[in-house]
Write a protein that holds these residues in place. Structure first.
Motif, PDB file in Angstrom:
ATOM      1  N   MET A   1     -12.729   0.125 -27.479  1.00  0.00           N
ATOM      2  CA  MET A   1     -12.130   0.319 -28.806  1.00  0.00           C
ATOM      3  C   MET A   1     -12.844  -0.539 -29.852  1.00  0.00           C
ATOM      4  SD  MET A   1      -9.956   2.594 -28.049  1.00  0.00           S
ATOM      5  CE  MET A   1      -9.234   2.819 -29.678  1.00  0.00           C
TER       6      MET A   1
ATOM      7  N   ASP B   1     -14.901   0.955 -33.091  1.00  0.00           N
ATOM      8  CA  ASP B   1     -14.578   0.561 -34.463  1.00  0.00           C
ATOM      9  C   ASP B   1     -15.820   0.022 -35.174  1.00  0.00           C
ATOM     10  OD1 ASP B   1     -12.205  -0.163 -36.451  1.00  0.00           O
ATOM     11  OD2 ASP B   1     -13.593  -1.860 -36.417  1.00  0.00           O
TER      12      ASP B   1
ATOM     13  N   GLU C   1      -4.357   0.669 -26.331  1.00  0.00           N
ATOM     14  CA  GLU C   1      -5.545   1.204 -27.000  1.00  0.00           C
ATOM     15  C   GLU C   1      -5.226   1.638 -28.424  1.00  0.00           C
ATOM     16  OE1 GLU C   1      -7.534   2.999 -22.903  1.00  0.00           O
ATOM     17  OE2 GLU C   1      -6.850   4.362 -24.491  1.00  0.00           O
TER      18      GLU C   1
ATOM     19  N   LYS D   1      -6.566   0.087 -31.828  1.00  0.00           N
ATOM     20  CA  LYS D   1      -7.258   0.911 -32.832  1.00  0.00           C
ATOM     21  C   LYS D   1      -6.709   0.638 -34.222  1.00  0.00           C
ATOM     22  CE  LYS D   1      -8.216   5.644 -34.280  1.00  0.00           C
ATOM     23  NZ  LYS D   1      -7.824   5.391 -35.682  1.00  0.00           N
TER      24      LYS D   1
END
Length: 553
Positions: A312, A316, A422, A426
């Motif tokens: 993640m 990002d 997750e 996020k």
């Protein structure tokens, strides 16, 4: 579920634009907000994902709409059938950019679940640009429908795959996930292809009546940063995909019935994750502020994660380059185990360059010696991870900087906690990276004014921004954009008539394209003069505001 309709989701608001390209009134002045206000605005915008219908016949269907829930039931039932009879079957998750990265993440996650039931892998993923696109921006392949179709046997890439499926319905059942009503889908010709995306979508809607194809397109409202689909679009994609896959998995292996209530319970679980994530507003705002200060002082932000939360972080970080015109070094992600833990199709890509060195060992050997007080390091882990490993690495980092932050998840009663972790991660990382770039001055109003013009979608978005702030006609905006892309005062006939793919290729070596074109349009100056003005002002937002303000006098 919400009970009030935000103006940004009503059909008449900025009516010429698809919902996903509209600006969100909730975030109109986010460019001048401090960390606390940035987080509160993002919280409000993210909450729109779970907004309910005001009336049954509303033009815009939402996540909780009856028709959307029923399609989720039908698709989950298809998943169950495949999992119960997996021989010669495959579930392929495919997408461009953020959706392709989520496809990779979920394919691996659910194959691991199947392994725990001694079942062979059934899931596979496709991402435009191949595995390189998991870590870096690979925008150009999104514009190729033929490439999309070839991989099977963003919109043009995906449209090619859907068209291939529609021509092979005896073997394939296509499912489209998007966040605009069909009448807002792109309807312009696609280079080298005889169909438009809208035509493909309308054909799928006709086949949906016989359950030979499915379209899941709830409206979740405009993004907090206009057009930044990595945020709400990525969130809603994860929620929808995970819901149908989880329900299919439970039905196949635990004999849990798939029905409307089961779908609603699944989505409400994700809504609770939103509430739990944003109950830490003060803590999140503090990290946003520190990350923003790092970027303002020409420092860096580093994510150090474990298992899928490390992925993640990498996702990002990779999305900041096209979104904010950032350097890949500004925000970077690393994960414990690197490619051996990532489990991507193409294996270890570290030989391709620095951008592909993602192991904690790479961080320790190449980044840690250069860490200073202007850098922010964020650890991302859960109670399941090796805390001794976390503590050891944190100790090394603290010897170089005191600016060390942590995101740590623990159990909250969920059956599949990692999926919830997750999504929570996020939201937090999207908030940190977006907030940091806002504080650096990379956003004007709520527009990503310094975006990279590297595919047809971003090309059209760039011209739309020029229209929005100068009132110019489309052709005027396009001409100014092309002059900047090619670095010329007068366009040649070849430049003016070239395909968009040629223009976006030229854009790969250009910085501050949209801000420079704004100066050209607003002041009437030359491209070289506009570029010189941009170089004099280090903050993009301030340069744009100065230009627009002076143009009004």
């Amino acid at each position: 579920m919400g009970v009030t309709e935000a103006p940004c989701q009503s059909p008449g608001y900025e009516s010429p634009l698809p919902v996903t390209e509209k600006s969100n009134p909730l975030s109109l002045d986010i460019d001048r907000a401090g960390p606390q206000q940035i987080v509160r605005v993002l919280q409000e915008c993210d909450a729109e994902v779970f907004q309910g219908d005001l009336q049954p016949d509303a033009e815009f269907k939402r996540l909780y709409s009856e028709s959307v829930i029923q399609i989720l039931v039908d698709v989950a039932d298809r998943v169950k059938t495949i999992l119960r009879e997996p021989d010669d079957s495959l579930i392929v998750l495919s997408g461009c950019g953020t959706s392709g990265r989520i496809a990779f993440l979920l394919a691996n996650t659910f194959n691991r679940m199947l392994g725990r039931h001694q079942q062979k892998p059934v899931y596979s993923y496709i991402i435009a640009g191949g595995d390189k696109a998991l870590l870096t921006s690979q925008e150009a392949p999104e514009d190729s429908p033929s490439m999309g179709a070839q991989v099977l046997k963003e919109a043009p890439f995906v449209a090619g795959q859907l068209d291939f499926c529609l021509n092979n319905l005896d073997m394939l059942t296509p499912v489209l996930i998007g966040f605009n009503p069909a009448h807002m889908a792109r309807n312009e010709p696609i280079q080298g292809w005889p169909h438009t995306f809208r035509q493909v979508m309308e054909r799928m809607l006709d086949l949906q009546r016989a359950q030979r194809a499915f379209v899941l397109n709830p409206v979740v409202g405009p993004e907090a940063i206009s057009g930044s689909s990595r945020m709400k679009g990525g969130t809603a994609t994860k929620v929808l995909l995970e819901s149908v896959l989880l329900l299919g998995h439970r039905a196949a292996h635990s004999h849990v019935e798939i029905n409307r209530q089961a779908v609603l319970d699944c989505i409400r679980d994700y809504e609770k994750v939103h509430e739990m994530t944003y109950c830490k507003t003060n803590e999140l705002a503090s990290v946003v502020g520190k990350a923003g200060t790092s970027l303002q002082k020409e420092g860096h932000v580093y994510y150090l994660g474990w298992k899928t939360l490390g992925i993640m972080g990498i996702i990002d970080a990779s999305e900041c380059v096209p979104t904010f015109g950032a350097d890949f070094q500004d925000i970077r992600g690393f994960m414990c185990g690197g490619f051996s833990e990532m489990n991507n199709k193409e294996g270890n890509l570290s030989s391709l360059g620095t951008q592909f060195c993602i192991d904690h060992k790479d961080f320790v050997s190449t980044i840690l010696p250069l860490i200073g007080e202007n850098d922010t390091v964020i650890f991302i882990f859960t109670v399941d991870d090796d805390f001794g490993d976390v503590e050891k690495l944190a100790g090394q980092v603290k010897m170089k900087t005191s600016n060390v932050q942590a995101i740590c998840h623990e159990y909250k009663g969920h059956c599949f906690p990692r999926l919830q972790w997750e999504l929570s991660t996020k939201w937090m990382l999207n908030g940190i990276s977006t907030g940091a770039h806002i504080l650096k001055g990379k956003i004007y109003k709520n527009y990503m004014i310094d975006l990279k013009v590297t595919n047809s979608k971003l090309y059209r978005r760039a011209i739309g921004i020029l229209q929005r702030f100068t009132g110019c006609q489309w052709t005027q905006g396009e001409r100014a954009l092309l002059r900047v892309l090619y670095g010329v005062e007068e366009l040649t006939k070849e430049m003016a008539t070239a395909d968009v793919s040629r223009h976006t290729q030229a854009a790969t070596t250009r910085d501050r394209v949209v801000p420079t074109a704004l100066v050209v349009l607003q002041t009437g100056c030359s491209v070289s003069q506009a570029q010189a003005q941009q170089r004099e002002c280090s903050v993009v937002r301030d340069a744009v505001e100065t230009c627009l303000t002076s143009g009004r006098h």
